[in-house]
Design a protein around this motif. Structure first.
Motif, PDB file in Angstrom:
ATOM      1  N   GLN A 135      -5.233  13.437   1.836  1.00 38.73           N
ATOM      2  CA  GLN A 135      -6.015  12.573   0.947  1.00 38.73           C
ATOM      3  C   GLN A 135      -5.214  11.324   0.576  1.00 38.73           C
ATOM      4  O   GLN A 135      -5.740  10.217   0.569  1.00 38.73           O
ATOM      5  N   ALA A 136      -3.923  11.537   0.274  1.00 41.09           N
ATOM      6  CA  ALA A 136      -3.089  10.410  -0.114  1.00 41.09           C
ATOM      7  C   ALA A 136      -2.925   9.451   1.061  1.00 41.09           C
ATOM      8  O   ALA A 136      -2.978   8.230   0.896  1.00 41.09           O
ATOM      9  N   GLY A 137      -2.771  10.006   2.269  1.00 43.03           N
ATOM     10  CA  GLY A 137      -2.630   9.172   3.461  1.00 43.03           C
ATOM     11  C   GLY A 137      -3.879   8.337   3.690  1.00 43.03           C
ATOM     12  O   GLY A 137      -3.809   7.142   3.995  1.00 43.03           O
ATOM     13  N   LEU A 138      -5.024   8.973   3.506  1.00 44.18           N
ATOM     14  CA  LEU A 138      -6.291   8.271   3.651  1.00 44.18           C
ATOM     15  C   LEU A 138      -6.374   7.136   2.637  1.00 44.18           C
ATOM     16  O   LEU A 138      -6.740   6.001   2.970  1.00 44.18           O
ATOM     17  N   ALA A 139      -5.984   7.435   1.397  1.00 38.41           N
ATOM     18  CA  ALA A 139      -6.011   6.406   0.364  1.00 38.41           C
ATOM     19  C   ALA A 139      -5.100   5.254   0.755  1.00 38.41           C
ATOM     20  O   ALA A 139      -5.435   4.082   0.544  1.00 38.41           O
ATOM     21  N   ALA A 140      -3.939   5.578   1.363  1.00 34.74           N
ATOM     22  CA  ALA A 140      -2.997   4.531   1.757  1.00 34.74           C
ATOM     23  C   ALA A 140      -3.605   3.624   2.818  1.00 34.74           C
ATOM     24  O   ALA A 140      -3.529   2.393   2.724  1.00 34.74           O
ATOM     25  N   VAL A 141      -4.243   4.226   3.845  1.00 30.92           N
ATOM     26  CA  VAL A 141      -4.829   3.404   4.913  1.00 30.92           C
ATOM     27  C   VAL A 141      -5.926   2.506   4.346  1.00 30.92           C
ATOM     28  O   VAL A 141      -6.024   1.327   4.666  1.00 30.92           O
TER      29      VAL A 141
ATOM     30  N   ALA B 258       0.838  -1.203   0.000  1.00 28.85           N
ATOM     31  CA  ALA B 258       0.000   0.000   0.000  1.00 28.85           C
ATOM     32  C   ALA B 258       0.872   1.251   0.000  1.00 28.85           C
ATOM     33  O   ALA B 258       0.591   2.224  -0.698  1.00 28.85           O
ATOM     34  N   LEU B 259       1.953   1.210   0.782  1.00 26.49           N
ATOM     35  CA  LEU B 259       2.838   2.367   0.860  1.00 26.49           C
ATOM     36  C   LEU B 259       3.492   2.629  -0.499  1.00 26.49           C
ATOM     37  O   LEU B 259       3.532   3.768  -0.985  1.00 26.49           O
ATOM     38  N   THR B 260       3.984   1.551  -1.119  1.00 29.14           N
ATOM     39  CA  THR B 260       4.620   1.701  -2.431  1.00 29.14           C
ATOM     40  C   THR B 260       3.616   2.251  -3.444  1.00 29.14           C
ATOM     41  O   THR B 260       3.911   3.192  -4.188  1.00 29.14           O
ATOM     42  N   ALA B 261       2.423   1.668  -3.452  1.00 22.60           N
ATOM     43  CA  ALA B 261       1.407   2.102  -4.409  1.00 22.60           C
ATOM     44  C   ALA B 261       1.075   3.570  -4.190  1.00 22.60           C
ATOM     45  O   ALA B 261       0.895   4.329  -5.142  1.00 22.60           O
TER      46      ALA B 261
END
Lengths: 285, 229, 332
Positions: free
Chosen positions: A198-204, A89-92
């Motif tokens: 937003q990106a952090g939310l997407a990652a979680v 998820a982090l890489t993506a």
């Protein structure tokens, strides 16, 4: 003397959801981090005398078809699945954020080309693409991570691009340009920090997604090697016994997949409420 | 100082909001551009601030013909023009304190070492206390935020200041205070001013001359009024 | 003037000691409105003026029962002599007050109208809801309602985004007038409008007032207030500091409160000189007069003791005597 106060609806419900989710996530994290090194138990210990035992005091989750303790297998499996999920998820997210931010910040041809590529890749089912990628490598943890990461950055790129586009037209970006900021500075100092929540939310939100993806690949026999306990492998190897009426070898790994997933989604929901509050301000001055 | 000649600009090439408009601001002069909302005067202000590339027409700044806008314009050209917008809320990065907001142009141009001195100087000029400088935009009023935005526009000592409806959202006292700051800066630096707005009384009081924008898609007579000033 | 109004009977809106407090995170309290006291009579326009952030919008929200959950109100705001807006429950406010007894003219009409429906359908819906008109009469009634706010029939089938700023404002006013409410509440109705449009909007609101409605207009635009108001209430740091008749406020002898005078003098058509300093934080108001720190007349008494609101003024140094000694002598 009159007092008017209105209760905020749903505040208690929200709090309960956050606390429950956080508790589960913390418990799971502790379990997978602390249990394996401390327990001194061998998850691979075969005990053919006690194969396919139903849940008991000695084995709370029962044993599998070669008599291995399922609780221990589940914890190890979760550990592997969670690790794969997190790293993938982090890489993506990093890939998606970088590509989305570039497309949004530059606009024009760059944007058009990048977004058409994203559209083209999105039109292929994720799992098919993922299978294609793992098939190119020998089974192992890294091919699975690469496969999941390379198929999951697309949605993040879309989210980040649209956020950047909306930020880009704000006067504060104009002010930065007028103040002499270079293109890189505008992206790094003003656009990216604006999209990070937003990106952090997407990652979680992507961690559970990636875990399921890993499990699906392993279930199909294309993910992790069969001897390595991952939740997908556990469910896969227990399929046969399910037909014989032995429910525990599939149920417990399944729950281990579902419950942390829901808890992570609950936390992500709370985060989303925080960055997009329905009420803009407590004070309407 | 600023020479806009037969500028056509907008967001849709088939229907430009600014059509064939000319405007001239001499060195040290204060020009008010007066027009109803939605007439395209803000777009013209963005062209003049090197923030929006026009579809046609020529612009010269200090005698130099402008060849590129936004990042295609050399940094020295962009920073020669300071700009203040109508809505302070939208023109401030919500994550930055007012102090950082004012310091950004110095950091962008590699003048980091001047930050403490210049920010203190400008904060004093626009009337922001040390305590307010530490706050972020959501914790200050529109008037206080617009003071910070004006300080940011002045921090690189522009030779031309563009105020696009700078005071439209503000009360009479804050308006007078901000105009006084601009005028003090101009009297010390000799900078020119293009003030865009719809308040005739304000612009006539503030500027050396005002130019009236005709109705949109007006005939040649209206266009001449803008051109002739 | 006050006497004459009281003789005509009950004011449309009578606000007594209205205070609004916001409880912020961390237990901090914000005194957004403190002890506001005023009334509006039928056919009268009261303009509430002050800087942005002085609490005037909060006051309007309190009157409509639209404050957020962390707000507490005290005092009373009696509508038509019988309904206290501060204690009325949401059901009463929604069913009998908003639209029917208080018409709201909004700040940004374009945002107030539903973007996906035509002006006609929105007028007809409000007519059905508020007056119970049905069937074939409805179409006619919508045209009449539009005409009352000078909204041209030809534009009735347009969507809000197809209207100019002025027409959108008229459409919103037409909606506000449908319930034939005795009180109109206009919250910054002229923000961002051009001067011509401000004058047209304000003149139309005045016309509705002259038909016998009461109008409470909240604005930071003093020119608009001068054009429309019978009386002016000046708000500073959450308190009303002066209420005066508009002619004597804007003309001679002028405002009595130093803040009101400073605000007027800041206008570009007058001295164009700002009041020094900035208003205090509503979360950290001083013990004495909130304006003392910026006031040229302030003395030890001002910083130590908060002036009471008496005879429509809250100031230790009423200006009339000083700045217009001759006028005072003549009056005596």
């Amino acid at each position: 003397m009159a007092e008017t106060t209105l209760a905020l609806p749903g505040r208690t419900t929200r709090r309960v959801r956050i606390v429950t989710s956080a508790t589960i996530v913390v418990t799971v994290a502790l379990a997978v981090l602390v249990v394996p090194p401390l327990a001194q138990l061998d998850q691979q210990a075969v005990d053919l005398a006690n194969k396919l035992d139903p849940p008991s005091w000695a084995h709370p989750f029962g044993t599998d078809d070669v008599g291995r303790d399922l609780l221990l297998r589940c914890v190890y499996g979760l550990r592997v699945s969670l690790l794969v999920g997190l790293v993938a998820a982090l890489t993506a997210t990093v890939i998606g954020t970088a590509i989305g931010a570039l497309a949004g910040a530059f606009g024009g041809w760059t944007d058009r080309v990048v977004m058409r590529v994203v559209d083209a890749l999105s039109s292929v089912p994720h799992l098919l693409l993922g299978i294609f990628i793992v098939a190119m490598f020998r089974p192992g943890v890294w091919p699975v991570i690469v496969s999941v990461a390379l198929t999951h950055w697309l949605s993040t790129a879309r989210i980040v691009r649209s956020e950047v586009l909306s930020l880009r037209s704000r006067p504060f970006i104009d002010a930065a340009v007028s103040g002499g900021a270079s293109r890189t500075r505008v992206i790094v100092r003003h656009l990216l920090p604006g999209v990070l929540p937003q990106a952090g939310l997407a990652a979680v939100l992507m961690v559970p997604h990636a875990m399921w993806h890993e499990s699906a690949l392993s279930f199909l026999g294309l993910g992790l090697p069969a001897h390595q306990a991952s939740l997908g492998n556990l469910v896969q190897s227990a399929r046969g016994s399910l037909l014989a009426g032995d429910w525990w070898p599939t149920l417990f790994p399944g729950l281990f997949l579902i419950i942390p997933t829901l808890a992570l989604a609950g936390l992500a929901g709370a985060w989303r409420d925080r960055i997009n509050p329905r009420r803009k301000s407590e004070l309407m001055l | 100082m600023l020479e806009l000649t037969r500028i056509t600009a907008g967001y849709d090439r088939r229907d430009p909001v600014v059509r064939d408009v000319s405007l001239h601001v001499a060195a040290g002069e204060a020009v008010g551009l007066l027009g109803p909302s939605g007439c395209g005067k803000s777009t013209l202000a963005r062209v003049a601030a090197l923030l929006h590339r026009p579809d046609a027409g020529t612009m010269t700044l200090d005698g130099t013909v402008i060849r590129g806008w936004r990042h295609r314009a050399p940094r020295e050209q962009r920073t020669a023009v300071g700009v203040v917008f109508q809505q302070p809320r939208l023109s401030a990065d919500p994550r930055l304190s007012l102090r950082e907001l004012i310091a950004q142009p110095l950091r962008s141009t590699g003048r980091r070492r001047e930050v403490p001195g210049r920010v203190a100087e400008l904060a004093q000029l626009v009337g922001l206390s040390e305590e307010l400088l530490e706050r972020r935009p959501h914790a200050v009023s529109d008037g206080q935020l617009q003071r910070a935005c004006l300080a940011r526009a002045l921090v690189l000592e522009p030779r031309l200041l563009i105020c696009d409806e700078m005071t439209a959202m503000l009360d009479a006292s804050t308006t007078a205070a901000l105009v006084a700051v601009v005028e003090r800066y101009r009297s010390e630096s000799g900078a020119a001013l293009l003030a865009v707005g719809h308040d005739r009384v304000l612009l006539e009081r503030w500027c050396d001359r005002t130019v009236r924008w005709g109705e949109r898609n007006a005939g040649p007579a209206e266009r001449e009024r803008v051109a002739a000033g | 003037m006050t006497d004459a109004r009281e003789n005509t009977g009950v004011p449309v809106l009578d606000v007594r000691d209205l205070s609004v407090r916001f409880r912020m995170r961390g237990g901090r309290d914000i005194a957004a409105v403190t002890d506001a006291r005023f009334s509006v009579a039928p056919g009268e326009c009261l303009a509430l003026v002050g800087e942005s952030g002085c609490g005037k919008s909060v006051l309007a929200s309190a009157l409509l029962g639209l404050l957020p959950a962390n707000a507490t109100t005290t005092g009373s705001a009696v509508l038509g002599g019988d309904t206290d807006l501060l204690t009325a429950d949401e059901r009463t406010l929604a069913r009998t007050v908003r639209g029917r007894r208080i018409g709201l003219v909004p700040q940004s009409p374009a945002a107030h109208l539903t973007p996906v429906r035509t002006v006609r359908s929105q007028l007809e819906e409000s007519l059905r809801e508020l007056t119970g008109v049905r069937g074939s009469v409805l179409r006619e009634a919508a045209v009449v309602a539009a005409a009352r706010a000078s909204f041209p029939d030809g534009h009735l089938d347009r969507y809000p985004h197809e209207l100019s700023g002025g027409l959108a404002q008229r459409a919103a006013t037409a909606l506000a007038l449908i319930g034939d409410a005795p009180l109109l509440l206009a919250d910054e109705p002229t923000t961002g409008l051009d001067r011509d449009l401000v004058e047209r909007t304000v003149d139309e609101l005045r016309r509705h007032t002259d038909e016998g409605r009461a109008l409470l207009i909240i604005t930071h635009d003093l020119a608009a207030a001068e054009r429309i108001a019978d009386r002016v209430a000046v708000m500073y740091a959450g308190r009303i500091v002066e209420i005066a008749g508009a002619p004597r406020f804007f003309g001679a002898p002028g405002p009595r409160h130093p803040y009101a005078k400073g605000l007027l003098d800041a206008l570009p058509e007058r001295d164009f000189a700002p009041i020094p300093g900035m208003p205090p934080e509503l979360g950290a108001l001083p013990d004495g007069c909130a304006f003392a720190a910026r006031c040229a007349y302030a003395d030890a008494r001002c910083t130590g003791e908060r002036p009471a609101f008496a005879a429509d003024l809250a100031c230790h140094h009423a200006l009339t005597g000083r700045t217009h000694p001759l006028k005072e002598a003549a009056d005596a």
